[in-house]
Scaffold this motif. Sequence first.
Motif, PDB file in Angstrom:
ATOM      1  N   ILE A   1       0.866  -1.179   0.000  1.00 52.19           N
ATOM      2  CA  ILE A   1       0.000   0.000   0.000  1.00 52.19           C
ATOM      3  C   ILE A   1       0.902   1.229   0.000  1.00 52.19           C
ATOM      4  CG2 ILE A   1      -1.764   1.307   1.248  1.00 52.19           C
ATOM      5  CD1 ILE A   1      -2.700  -1.331   2.483  1.00 52.19           C
ATOM      6  N   MET A   2       0.678   2.138  -0.953  1.00 53.94           N
ATOM      7  CA  MET A   2       1.494   3.344  -1.048  1.00 53.94           C
ATOM      8  C   MET A   2       1.146   4.316   0.076  1.00 53.94           C
ATOM      9  SD  MET A   2       3.376   2.654  -3.504  1.00 53.94           S
ATOM     10  CE  MET A   2       3.497   1.699  -4.997  1.00 53.94           C
ATOM     11  N   ALA A   3       2.184   4.990   0.595  1.00 61.27           N
ATOM     12  CA  ALA A   3       1.986   5.969   1.663  1.00 61.27           C
ATOM     13  C   ALA A   3       2.860   7.187   1.392  1.00 61.27           C
ATOM     14  CB  ALA A   3       2.333   5.352   3.015  1.00 61.27           C
ATOM     15  N   ASP A   4       2.412   8.332   1.887  1.00 60.66           N
ATOM     16  CA  ASP A   4       3.143   9.577   1.646  1.00 60.66           C
ATOM     17  C   ASP A   4       4.286   9.779   2.640  1.00 60.66           C
ATOM     18  OD1 ASP A   4       1.357  10.067  -0.395  1.00 60.66           O
ATOM     19  OD2 ASP A   4       0.046  11.336   0.830  1.00 60.66           O
TER      20      ASP A   4
ATOM     21  N   HIS B   1       1.161   9.208   7.538  1.00 65.60           N
ATOM     22  CA  HIS B   1       0.161   8.583   6.665  1.00 65.60           C
ATOM     23  C   HIS B   1       0.139   7.066   6.903  1.00 65.60           C
ATOM     24  CE1 HIS B   1      -1.389   7.751   2.314  1.00 65.60           C
ATOM     25  NE2 HIS B   1      -2.381   7.767   3.182  1.00 65.60           N
ATOM     26  N   LYS B   2       1.308   6.468   7.107  1.00 64.58           N
ATOM     27  CA  LYS B   2       1.365   5.046   7.423  1.00 64.58           C
ATOM     28  C   LYS B   2       0.559   4.731   8.681  1.00 64.58           C
ATOM     29  CE  LYS B   2       5.875   3.769   5.405  1.00 64.58           C
ATOM     30  NZ  LYS B   2       7.221   3.211   5.706  1.00 64.58           N
ATOM     31  N   GLU B   3       0.650   5.598   9.682  1.00 64.50           N
ATOM     32  CA  GLU B   3      -0.082   5.371  10.931  1.00 64.50           C
ATOM     33  C   GLU B   3      -1.588   5.400  10.691  1.00 64.50           C
ATOM     34  OE1 GLU B   3       1.540   8.430  13.371  1.00 64.50           O
ATOM     35  OE2 GLU B   3       3.386   7.323  13.808  1.00 64.50           O
ATOM     36  N   LYS B   4      -2.042   6.275   9.808  1.00 56.66           N
ATOM     37  CA  LYS B   4      -3.477   6.311   9.472  1.00 56.66           C
ATOM     38  C   LYS B   4      -3.902   5.020   8.756  1.00 56.66           C
ATOM     39  CE  LYS B   4      -3.812  11.358   9.037  1.00 56.66           C
ATOM     40  NZ  LYS B   4      -4.070  12.495   8.115  1.00 56.66           N
ATOM     41  N   ILE B   5      -3.045   4.547   7.859  1.00 54.85           N
ATOM     42  CA  ILE B   5      -3.356   3.307   7.132  1.00 54.85           C
ATOM     43  C   ILE B   5      -3.452   2.137   8.107  1.00 54.85           C
ATOM     44  CG2 ILE B   5      -2.508   1.663   5.415  1.00 54.85           C
ATOM     45  CD1 ILE B   5      -1.181   4.056   3.981  1.00 54.85           C
ATOM     46  N   ILE B   6      -2.503   2.066   9.055  1.00 53.36           N
ATOM     47  CA  ILE B   6      -2.522   0.980  10.040  1.00 53.36           C
ATOM     48  C   ILE B   6      -3.816   1.009  10.846  1.00 53.36           C
ATOM     49  CG2 ILE B   6      -1.489   0.254  12.239  1.00 53.36           C
ATOM     50  CD1 ILE B   6       1.236   0.796  11.012  1.00 53.36           C
TER      51      ILE B   6
ATOM     52  N   VAL C   1      -8.122   6.127   2.867  1.00 53.56           N
ATOM     53  CA  VAL C   1      -6.860   6.705   3.362  1.00 53.56           C
ATOM     54  C   VAL C   1      -5.863   6.870   2.214  1.00 53.56           C
ATOM     55  CG1 VAL C   1      -6.980   6.005   5.783  1.00 53.56           C
ATOM     56  CG2 VAL C   1      -6.205   4.347   4.081  1.00 53.56           C
ATOM     57  N   LYS C   2      -6.391   7.169   1.040  1.00 52.06           N
ATOM     58  CA  LYS C   2      -5.546   7.317  -0.129  1.00 52.06           C
ATOM     59  C   LYS C   2      -4.652   8.544  -0.008  1.00 52.06           C
ATOM     60  CE  LYS C   2      -5.661   7.845  -5.157  1.00 52.06           C
ATOM     61  NZ  LYS C   2      -6.511   8.065  -6.348  1.00 52.06           N
ATOM     62  N   GLY C   3      -3.382   8.373  -0.409  1.00 50.60           N
ATOM     63  CA  GLY C   3      -2.449   9.489  -0.405  1.00 50.60           C
ATOM     64  C   GLY C   3      -2.174   9.965  -1.815  1.00 50.60           C
ATOM     65  N   THR C   4      -1.103  10.713  -1.971  1.00 52.01           N
ATOM     66  CA  THR C   4      -0.753  11.262  -3.288  1.00 52.01           C
ATOM     67  C   THR C   4       0.355  10.466  -3.970  1.00 52.01           C
ATOM     68  OG1 THR C   4       0.820  12.792  -2.248  1.00 52.01           O
ATOM     69  CG2 THR C   4      -1.425  13.592  -2.608  1.00 52.01           C
ATOM     70  N   TYR C   5       1.145   9.710  -3.189  1.00 52.10           N
ATOM     71  CA  TYR C   5       2.268   8.965  -3.772  1.00 52.10           C
ATOM     72  C   TYR C   5       1.760   7.675  -4.415  1.00 52.10           C
ATOM     73  CZ  TYR C   5       6.666   6.408  -4.212  1.00 52.10           C
ATOM     74  OH  TYR C   5       7.732   5.698  -4.694  1.00 52.10           O
TER      75      TYR C   5
END
Length: 453
Positions: free
Chosen positions: A235-238, A242-247, A387-391
């Motif tokens: 999963i891509m993260a910025d 942002h990783k913490e939100k995805i988790i 929780v989509k980011g831009t990267y």
Amino acid sequence: MQLEFTHLPEVTPVFSQFALHERILKAVAELKFVEPTPVQAAAIPLALQGRDLRVTAQTGSGKTAAFVLPMLNRLADLGGPRVEIRALILLPTRELAQQTLKQVELFSQFTYIKSGLVTGGEDFKEQAAMLRKVPDVLIGTPGRLLEQLNAGNLDLSHVQVLVLDEADRMLDMGFAEDMERLCKECENREQTLLFSATTGGAALRDIIGKILKDPEHLMLNSVSQLAEGTRQQIIMADHDQHKEKIIHWLLDNETFQKAIIFTNTRVAADRVYGHLVAKDIKAFVLHGDKDQKDRKLAIERFKQGGSKVLVATDVAARGLDIDGLDLVINFDMPRSGDEYVHRIGRTGRAGGEGLAISLITHNDWNLMSSIERYLKQQFQRRLIKEVKGTYNGPKKVKASGKAVGVKKKKVDKKTGEKKAAAKRKPTAKPRPNAPLASVDGMAPLKKRAPKPE
């Protein structure tokens, strides 16, 4: 030295077909072990013949029983009182050593074989007192074993069977010299068994050449087959926040019994743990700064279901065998393909299914790509809209999968047309007294002083 491995087909005998001592077979039956796993079916008959073995098999495949059963069989056949340590098992971590001790005790429960444990984090004097009682089987980590040896509390000269479990990990942790010293102390041994989940590198081949005598090389799984029962996603993260939100989203929405979140550093583990606690998620944290009492408590409570989530560094990547662990999240990508295999090997064990998710920022991309090439696999790309980011990965990727820089051409603001790349200016001549430039990373050469006239 190029090692030749024997790739064995799957076979399904039953344990009663092995030439094991009746008391050991009784324990096997008590534990409801009927059919051996492929690694057990391949390794046990050869080990019973007294052969030295080098075995590669995926995590969770039953490697422990593959060396414990033939080792106990040799000791059970020996009569007379116990007067020396007759088997030594070396392992990289305390947690793995403790779990191995439990396995040895279970399989030897109907025999007179006694076992002992020597690891860091435990009372040194209590361990010395245990050693004076002379256990038949000694299980331990290299560092503390050497401390007891140097203190005169340990005699390994009568060891008959030496086992190195997760030898590649011990080398990664810098135990090469300690391993060689302990192997030399067991110079009168009759058999050496070396097991690991990965093929390792040059350091492992060097150790194999030094300590194994005419060994049989068994490879039960190639690297591309390791952890094939586990779905692997990225999963891509910025960034880390942002990783913490995805988790948080994954823990709220994925269906799982237990999960481990891996980080590369203790600081990151504490930060992720703090983030989860702040979100009212009950979790435990495990890393090298925790004392042995806290580490034991965290693992036991996690196993018993006191929490569904464990945050850990690679200290937990080896040896943890936890029922119901079906989700692994890599907050940080591990630094090598072997470490990745061991991390995700905590799930999908013994033929079960698991899910491994790696969170990838621009700093993780090349490392992730190299692990894909090592495994000869491509991880599934996953997008979570909430929780989509831009990267979305690098804009330009080599055929190898590595990201490469993309040079942008300047645009003329008036015409809107792309400008031609400016010609590079010729390199300025060095000053008369300046040192000569360095070449290929070598130190600059000093300019010779002129000879006196």
